[in-house]
Structure formats: C-alpha cells, structure tokens
Design a protein around this motif. Structure first.
Motif, PDB file in Angstrom:
ATOM      1  N   LYS A 100     -55.293  -2.816 -28.650  1.00 39.63           N
ATOM      2  CA  LYS A 100     -55.053  -1.714 -29.597  1.00 39.63           C
ATOM      3  C   LYS A 100     -55.254  -2.140 -31.048  1.00 39.63           C
ATOM      4  O   LYS A 100     -56.312  -1.977 -31.588  1.00 39.63           O
ATOM      5  CB  LYS A 100     -53.654  -1.110 -29.412  1.00 39.63           C
ATOM      6  CG  LYS A 100     -53.320  -0.700 -28.003  1.00 39.63           C
ATOM      7  CD  LYS A 100     -53.781   0.681 -27.710  1.00 39.63           C
ATOM      8  CE  LYS A 100     -53.255   1.117 -26.347  1.00 39.63           C
ATOM      9  NZ  LYS A 100     -54.079   2.108 -25.746  1.00 39.63           N
ATOM     10  N   LEU A 101     -54.235  -2.731 -31.664  1.00 42.98           N
ATOM     11  CA  LEU A 101     -54.311  -3.029 -33.096  1.00 42.98           C
ATOM     12  C   LEU A 101     -54.641  -4.495 -33.358  1.00 42.98           C
ATOM     13  O   LEU A 101     -54.041  -5.395 -32.794  1.00 42.98           O
ATOM     14  CB  LEU A 101     -52.969  -2.705 -33.777  1.00 42.98           C
ATOM     15  CG  LEU A 101     -52.895  -3.006 -35.282  1.00 42.98           C
ATOM     16  CD1 LEU A 101     -53.854  -2.129 -36.079  1.00 42.98           C
ATOM     17  CD2 LEU A 101     -51.464  -2.835 -35.788  1.00 42.98           C
ATOM     18  N   GLY A 102     -55.629  -4.673 -34.243  1.00 39.44           N
ATOM     19  CA  GLY A 102     -55.976  -6.015 -34.697  1.00 39.44           C
ATOM     20  C   GLY A 102     -56.123  -5.995 -36.209  1.00 39.44           C
ATOM     21  O   GLY A 102     -56.346  -4.948 -36.806  1.00 39.44           O
ATOM     22  N   ALA A 104     -49.811  -5.823 -34.369  1.00 35.91           N
ATOM     23  CA  ALA A 104     -51.129  -6.392 -34.060  1.00 35.91           C
ATOM     24  C   ALA A 104     -51.009  -7.393 -32.917  1.00 35.91           C
ATOM     25  O   ALA A 104     -49.982  -8.048 -32.758  1.00 35.91           O
ATOM     26  CB  ALA A 104     -51.709  -7.073 -35.290  1.00 35.91           C
ATOM     27  N   ARG A 105     -52.066  -7.493 -32.149  1.00 40.34           N
ATOM     28  CA  ARG A 105     -52.109  -8.469 -31.070  1.00 40.34           C
ATOM     29  C   ARG A 105     -53.111  -9.582 -31.345  1.00 40.34           C
ATOM     30  O   ARG A 105     -53.153 -10.567 -30.617  1.00 40.34           O
ATOM     31  CB  ARG A 105     -52.458  -7.772 -29.755  1.00 40.34           C
ATOM     32  CG  ARG A 105     -51.524  -6.615 -29.444  1.00 40.34           C
ATOM     33  CD  ARG A 105     -50.947  -6.715 -28.057  1.00 40.34           C
ATOM     34  NE  ARG A 105     -50.029  -5.627 -27.810  1.00 40.34           N
ATOM     35  CZ  ARG A 105     -50.180  -4.722 -26.847  1.00 40.34           C
ATOM     36  NH1 ARG A 105     -51.233  -4.774 -26.068  1.00 40.34           N
ATOM     37  NH2 ARG A 105     -49.284  -3.793 -26.662  1.00 40.34           N
ATOM     38  N   TYR A 106     -53.935  -9.367 -32.387  1.00 37.60           N
ATOM     39  CA  TYR A 106     -54.911 -10.381 -32.754  1.00 37.60           C
ATOM     40  C   TYR A 106     -55.253 -10.220 -34.229  1.00 37.60           C
ATOM     41  O   TYR A 106     -54.959  -9.185 -34.842  1.00 37.60           O
ATOM     42  CB  TYR A 106     -56.187 -10.282 -31.897  1.00 37.60           C
ATOM     43  CG  TYR A 106     -57.000  -9.036 -32.141  1.00 37.60           C
ATOM     44  CD1 TYR A 106     -58.110  -9.062 -33.004  1.00 37.60           C
ATOM     45  CD2 TYR A 106     -56.680  -7.832 -31.522  1.00 37.60           C
ATOM     46  CE1 TYR A 106     -58.861  -7.922 -33.235  1.00 37.60           C
ATOM     47  CE2 TYR A 106     -57.431  -6.693 -31.737  1.00 37.60           C
ATOM     48  CZ  TYR A 106     -58.524  -6.735 -32.594  1.00 37.60           C
ATOM     49  OH  TYR A 106     -59.259  -5.605 -32.823  1.00 37.60           O
ATOM     50  N   ALA A 107     -55.867 -11.230 -34.795  1.00 36.57           N
ATOM     51  CA  ALA A 107     -56.336 -11.163 -36.181  1.00 36.57           C
ATOM     52  C   ALA A 107     -57.637 -11.942 -36.307  1.00 36.57           C
ATOM     53  O   ALA A 107     -57.826 -12.970 -35.664  1.00 36.57           O
ATOM     54  CB  ALA A 107     -55.288 -11.725 -37.136  1.00 36.57           C
ATOM     55  N   VAL A 108     -58.524 -11.407 -37.131  1.00 37.36           N
ATOM     56  CA  VAL A 108     -59.818 -12.028 -37.392  1.00 37.36           C
ATOM     57  C   VAL A 108     -59.877 -12.371 -38.879  1.00 37.36           C
ATOM     58  O   VAL A 108     -59.572 -11.541 -39.722  1.00 37.36           O
ATOM     59  CB  VAL A 108     -60.983 -11.067 -37.030  1.00 37.36           C
ATOM     60  CG1 VAL A 108     -62.330 -11.692 -37.374  1.00 37.36           C
ATOM     61  CG2 VAL A 108     -60.911 -10.673 -35.560  1.00 37.36           C
ATOM     62  N   LEU A 109     -60.263 -13.589 -39.183  1.00 34.79           N
ATOM     63  CA  LEU A 109     -60.348 -14.054 -40.567  1.00 34.79           C
ATOM     64  C   LEU A 109     -61.782 -14.449 -40.883  1.00 34.79           C
ATOM     65  O   LEU A 109     -62.461 -15.065 -40.065  1.00 34.79           O
ATOM     66  CB  LEU A 109     -59.424 -15.264 -40.764  1.00 34.79           C
ATOM     67  CG  LEU A 109     -59.447 -15.949 -42.130  1.00 34.79           C
ATOM     68  CD1 LEU A 109     -58.895 -15.030 -43.226  1.00 34.79           C
ATOM     69  CD2 LEU A 109     -58.647 -17.245 -42.084  1.00 34.79           C
ATOM     70  N   THR A 110     -62.239 -14.110 -42.077  1.00 40.59           N
ATOM     71  CA  THR A 110     -63.559 -14.563 -42.522  1.00 40.59           C
ATOM     72  C   THR A 110     -63.463 -16.055 -42.823  1.00 40.59           C
ATOM     73  O   THR A 110     -62.898 -16.455 -43.827  1.00 40.59           O
ATOM     74  CB  THR A 110     -64.014 -13.831 -43.804  1.00 40.59           C
ATOM     75  OG1 THR A 110     -62.980 -13.917 -44.779  1.00 40.59           O
ATOM     76  CG2 THR A 110     -64.363 -12.405 -43.550  1.00 40.59           C
ATOM     77  N   THR A 111     -64.003 -16.849 -41.938  1.00 42.83           N
ATOM     78  CA  THR A 111     -63.966 -18.293 -42.133  1.00 42.83           C
ATOM     79  C   THR A 111     -65.106 -18.763 -43.021  1.00 42.83           C
ATOM     80  O   THR A 111     -65.036 -19.831 -43.611  1.00 42.83           O
ATOM     81  CB  THR A 111     -64.030 -19.022 -40.788  1.00 42.83           C
ATOM     82  OG1 THR A 111     -65.264 -18.689 -40.142  1.00 42.83           O
ATOM     83  CG2 THR A 111     -62.871 -18.610 -39.906  1.00 42.83           C
ATOM     84  N   LYS A 112     -66.176 -17.974 -43.086  1.00 41.52           N
ATOM     85  CA  LYS A 112     -67.292 -18.211 -44.008  1.00 41.52           C
ATOM     86  C   LYS A 112     -68.035 -16.894 -44.176  1.00 41.52           C
ATOM     87  O   LYS A 112     -68.547 -16.339 -43.208  1.00 41.52           O
ATOM     88  CB  LYS A 112     -68.257 -19.276 -43.489  1.00 41.52           C
ATOM     89  CG  LYS A 112     -69.421 -19.545 -44.453  1.00 41.52           C
ATOM     90  CD  LYS A 112     -70.401 -20.568 -43.925  1.00 41.52           C
ATOM     91  CE  LYS A 112     -71.332 -20.029 -42.886  1.00 41.52           C
ATOM     92  NZ  LYS A 112     -72.382 -19.132 -43.377  1.00 41.52           N
ATOM     93  N   HIS A 113     -68.055 -16.381 -45.410  1.00 45.56           N
ATOM     94  CA  HIS A 113     -68.797 -15.149 -45.663  1.00 45.56           C
ATOM     95  C   HIS A 113     -70.206 -15.505 -46.121  1.00 45.56           C
ATOM     96  O   HIS A 113     -70.622 -16.661 -46.045  1.00 45.56           O
ATOM     97  CB  HIS A 113     -68.048 -14.279 -46.696  1.00 45.56           C
ATOM     98  CG  HIS A 113     -68.370 -12.834 -46.565  1.00 45.56           C
ATOM     99  ND1 HIS A 113     -69.290 -12.211 -47.370  1.00 45.56           N
ATOM    100  CD2 HIS A 113     -67.926 -11.884 -45.704  1.00 45.56           C
ATOM    101  CE1 HIS A 113     -69.393 -10.938 -47.022  1.00 45.56           C
ATOM    102  NE2 HIS A 113     -68.573 -10.716 -46.005  1.00 45.56           N
TER     103      HIS A 113
END
Length: 200
Positions: free
Chosen positions: A10-12, A67-76
C-alpha cells in the motif's frame, strides 16, 4: 517480477535527498534545464554537512505514517552518491563536510523498524563526461566548457536526437566505446552500492 510483499504494501515513501538540500533547489534538473550552471550547482558539495541527518527518526516517522517501505535517491542525475564508494570520488563521504557514508545508517534504521529498503540510482550521470559526450554529441572540451554556463541539457538532448548518429561530430564507433565505458561504471557503481548495503 513484482514481489508479493509489494502488492500488499500500500503505502511507501519516496524521498529525494542530496546536495541540492543546501540551497533548496531542484535536484539535478536545476542545472539540467538551465536554471543554474553545473559549476554553481556543484558548489553545494562544500555546504553539505548532513547535520540534520537522523535516519532513525525518519524511519520511525515512516512507520508511524503507515509506510511499509521507503525508497531513497542514492544517486540522482548529478552523479553525487550518498554512499561511500570506491567506484567514484563524487560521493558525500569524500567530497562534502558530511564526510561519511549516509546510506548504510539509513538502511539499518529502516530495517530496525521492519521497513523494506529501496534505492533510486539514476541511470544517467550528468557528471560523467563519457555519458554527456554520448547524449549531447559533444567533445570533452565542449562538455567541460558547458559546465560554466546555465544551459538546458534537456533541450540540447532533444535536438541531438534529431540528428542521424552518422551525421554527428563524433565517430559512431567512438560513441559506442564511450557508452560502453559509461555503462561499465554505471553497473559497477550500482552493484557495489547494493552489495555494500545488503543485510549482514
């Protein structure tokens, strides 16, 4: 293949964070679309301290939000990595006052809260000269000179796409060689980053 957990997550949270936080400007696109020069944009490296960096607090907040997950910009697209990597010195551990790997503590904090960890690692790198030479069909000297001006790379790339590769300024075989070098660095960079952050 979509993982089963993701179908039900559902939510990330998707979080952009990098040196662009210093001046509060748009990540990469601020120089990619001509708002600021590449050289001016990169001056933010000197001000990136990560003094408010608190991954444990972030992870708790994400969990509280459901939230059940998170995504981070590790390199833009700017090419600046949040991980300390031998692949490039253009990372926050080697080139900023933060002076440390910021990805490992983030991964640990999320896992402590039972959250899945995701990475966004850009498939382009506007700091990589080979990458820029291929997508803009320019010489190395031209690419380095362009960094001093505020230019719209996106518009330039659109124009380059209209040119038959055999009519460009560079030899097609040389372009393929540059692209292969860039892709090798890209694949090496992402594989080392993911491997270094895998749960122990």
């Amino acid at each position: 293949m979509v993982r089963d957990w993701f179908r039900h997550a559902k939510l990330g949270i998707f979080m952009h964070w990098g040196i662009y936080a210093v001046d509060g400007i748009t990540e990469s696109w601020s120089f990619g679309q001509g708002s600021i020069s590449y050289d001016e944009y990169m001056k933010q490296l000197d001000g990136f301290t990560a003094s408010e960096y608190d991954p444990k607090k972030w992870a708790k907040l994400f969990k509280e939000a459901g939230a059940r997950y998170a995504v981070l910009t590790t390199k833009h697209h700017d090419g600046v990595s949040l991980a300390d990597t031998e692949h490039t010195d253009l990372n926050v551990a080697k080139r900023t006052p933060a002076g440390r790997d910021l990805l490992a503590p983030y991964c640990e904090a999320l896992r402590e809260e039972g959250l899945k960890v995701g990475f966004y690692f850009s498939n382009t790198d506007w700091s990589d000269v080979d990458n820029m030479r291929v997508i803009l069909d320019k010489s190395e000297e031209e690419i380095l000179a362009m960094r001093k001006e505020a230019l719209d790379y996106n518009a330039m790339w659109t124009e380059t796409c209209k040119i038959d590769k055999n009519d460009g300024i560079q030899n097609p075989a040389e372009l393929e060689e540059m692209w292969a070098r860039f892709m090798n660095r890209y694949r090496l960079g992402i594989s080392l980053q993911i491997k270094s952050q895998a749960p122990k």
